[in-house]
Scaffold this active site. Sequence first.
Site, PDB file in Angstrom:
ATOM      1  N   HIS A 273       0.350   3.789  -6.959  1.00 54.11           N
ATOM      2  CA  HIS A 273      -0.035   2.576  -6.226  1.00 54.11           C
ATOM      3  C   HIS A 273       0.377   1.318  -7.009  1.00 54.11           C
ATOM      4  O   HIS A 273       1.086   0.445  -6.492  1.00 54.11           O
ATOM      5  CB  HIS A 273      -1.548   2.591  -5.977  1.00 54.11           C
ATOM      6  CG  HIS A 273      -2.055   1.423  -5.195  1.00 54.11           C
ATOM      7  ND1 HIS A 273      -2.345   1.500  -3.856  1.00 54.11           N
ATOM      8  CD2 HIS A 273      -2.315   0.140  -5.557  1.00 54.11           C
ATOM      9  CE1 HIS A 273      -2.758   0.313  -3.423  1.00 54.11           C
ATOM     10  NE2 HIS A 273      -2.754  -0.525  -4.443  1.00 54.11           N
ATOM     11  N   GLU A 274      -0.053   1.252  -8.243  1.00 56.65           N
ATOM     12  CA  GLU A 274       0.237   0.041  -9.024  1.00 56.65           C
ATOM     13  C   GLU A 274       1.731  -0.093  -9.307  1.00 56.65           C
ATOM     14  O   GLU A 274       2.266  -1.201  -9.308  1.00 56.65           O
ATOM     15  CB  GLU A 274      -0.576   0.021 -10.325  1.00 56.65           C
ATOM     16  CG  GLU A 274      -2.095   0.014 -10.142  1.00 56.65           C
ATOM     17  CD  GLU A 274      -2.629  -1.075  -9.208  1.00 56.65           C
ATOM     18  OE1 GLU A 274      -2.010  -2.164  -9.143  1.00 56.65           O
ATOM     19  OE2 GLU A 274      -3.641  -0.824  -8.522  1.00 56.65           O
ATOM     20  N   HIS A 277       3.354  -1.857  -6.520  1.00 56.26           N
ATOM     21  CA  HIS A 277       3.251  -3.318  -6.649  1.00 56.26           C
ATOM     22  C   HIS A 277       4.270  -3.834  -7.666  1.00 56.26           C
ATOM     23  O   HIS A 277       4.945  -4.844  -7.442  1.00 56.26           O
ATOM     24  CB  HIS A 277       1.850  -3.710  -7.140  1.00 56.26           C
ATOM     25  CG  HIS A 277       0.762  -3.630  -6.102  1.00 56.26           C
ATOM     26  ND1 HIS A 277       0.807  -4.323  -4.922  1.00 56.26           N
ATOM     27  CD2 HIS A 277      -0.417  -2.956  -6.086  1.00 56.26           C
ATOM     28  CE1 HIS A 277      -0.304  -4.087  -4.213  1.00 56.26           C
ATOM     29  NE2 HIS A 277      -1.058  -3.244  -4.902  1.00 56.26           N
ATOM     30  N   GLU A 303       0.636  -4.941  -0.507  1.00 55.75           N
ATOM     31  CA  GLU A 303      -0.099  -3.685  -0.338  1.00 55.75           C
ATOM     32  C   GLU A 303       0.762  -2.660   0.406  1.00 55.75           C
ATOM     33  O   GLU A 303       0.605  -1.451   0.213  1.00 55.75           O
ATOM     34  CB  GLU A 303      -1.422  -3.956   0.399  1.00 55.75           C
ATOM     35  CG  GLU A 303      -2.458  -2.860   0.292  1.00 55.75           C
ATOM     36  CD  GLU A 303      -3.038  -2.633  -1.105  1.00 55.75           C
ATOM     37  OE1 GLU A 303      -2.715  -3.367  -2.043  1.00 55.75           O
ATOM     38  OE2 GLU A 303      -3.826  -1.668  -1.250  1.00 55.75           O
TER      39      GLU A 303
HETATM   40 MG    MG Z   1      -3.234  -2.741  -4.304  1.00 58.27          MG
END
Ligand code: MG
Length: 509
Positions: A273-274, A277, A303
Amino acid sequence: LISMLKKNQTIVNLLEKYREMSLLGKINAILQWDMNVNLPPKAAEGRVQQSAYLTELITQKWLDSEFRKLVEAEESYGPETVTKEETAMIRNIRHAGKFYWNVPMKLIIDFSEVTSRAFMVWQKAKAENRYADFLPHLRKVITLSREIAEKLGYKDNPYDALLDLYEPGFTTADCRTIFGTIQPELSKIIKKIKDSRDYKTESPLTDGKNKYPIETQKEFADLVIRKMNYDLEAGRMDISSHPFTETLGHFDIRITNRYKESDFRESLMGAMHETGHALYEQGVAEGYDGTPLDGGVSLGIHESQSRFWENQIGRSFDFSKFITPHLKKYYPTGLKNIADTDIYRLMNLVKPSFIRTEADEVTYNLHIALRFEIEESLINGRSNAKDLPEIWRQKMKEYIGVVPKTDREGILQDVHWSNGMFGYFPTYTLGNLYAAQFTKRMRSEIELEKNVEKGELKPILIWLRKNIHQYGSLYWPKELVKKVTGEELNPKYFLEYIKSKYSKIYSLK
Ligand code: MG
């Protein structure tokens, strides 16, 4: 490739001033990162003062009359005389500046004080399960948020003004359409899953009997983020209590992760997830560094990048096929005899639960639908803060089919409202929907399955760079989605994805 910036003199002057704000912002980001990763407990108060001083300097620069004169020099910005990039820069400065220019300084300071106190009270109220303690503070935060919305201005609904701070161009009406479409469909799917014979909410692999050593989890996360082509010479992964990504400079995009010994999934998904980003930030055109085009365009698009890697890739069967042999090697005691189908199921257990941050893909957006409805109604004065625990329980029952016994697991679970972040929640759902729509497009252009199965993730990153990352904040979300996929955001792609995936996993009719 993005065309070079033209040299309109007014804009050159404007960018010089903007650059100082950008530098101060990045310096502040270093302090923030350090506070969340390294800070000794006694240093907190000193750090708050340092950070507040930088924020004050940045605010002064936004309010500087020379800067404002340059922004308002309309005549030098005619569409014939400026490039697409320059037009977007002015648009972004005006959008970000609205907060500083329209909201009186006294209100900004009041808001900051009220939310600081509300945050501290919320922490305690949550720990002690005492909503009544938080209530008077929440009331103040709501009142000030409504005042801020009035100052920012809006056309139809004060909530629009707040939403626009996080997702430029999105309105309450857009959210109503989206949630109105997905909420009933998702509730139906959840019901079917709960009635299916494959429904179980726990796995013996993560019931606490197996231990997944934290050092090994770190090594495994490191393997995966390298496979994702995260440039670790321009970033790093550390530990914090809540994972986050921070941009400290164009070549310094850092992530954090957290580890739970009984469950290897959290750190794996957190890392993906990170890194999603971080890859977005690393992919922004280098020439945009320090300009208003720098960085991801909105929370929702950001997101979409994290959820894409976490869900569309990380929770796909092809990815399970890729990681299963690695998992067996890294965790020989716990996962020795595991099959890729077991891993796939484990990664996609649907469990209607109280806590949003632990929610699976099917239930997640219903948690957001509930919060959107509540906050929109609060900002419009249609519901009373004292009734929230009960409203919460009713909606949980209706949407997700479970009712929390305590306010700690209900109304008090999220930090956002104590911080005054009304309008933030919908961006989580937007991210999931954008991700599904982008993936559909990507699948039509590149061979996804075979690459993912082999752990060959470079073609994916190349596609994201070309279609999304390089543009930074050049296109606003609605424009970007149209450019990438040829149509406006359409929730049907997300619903199609969920239906097809989970019908197979749970053998639904
Ligand atoms: Mg996030």
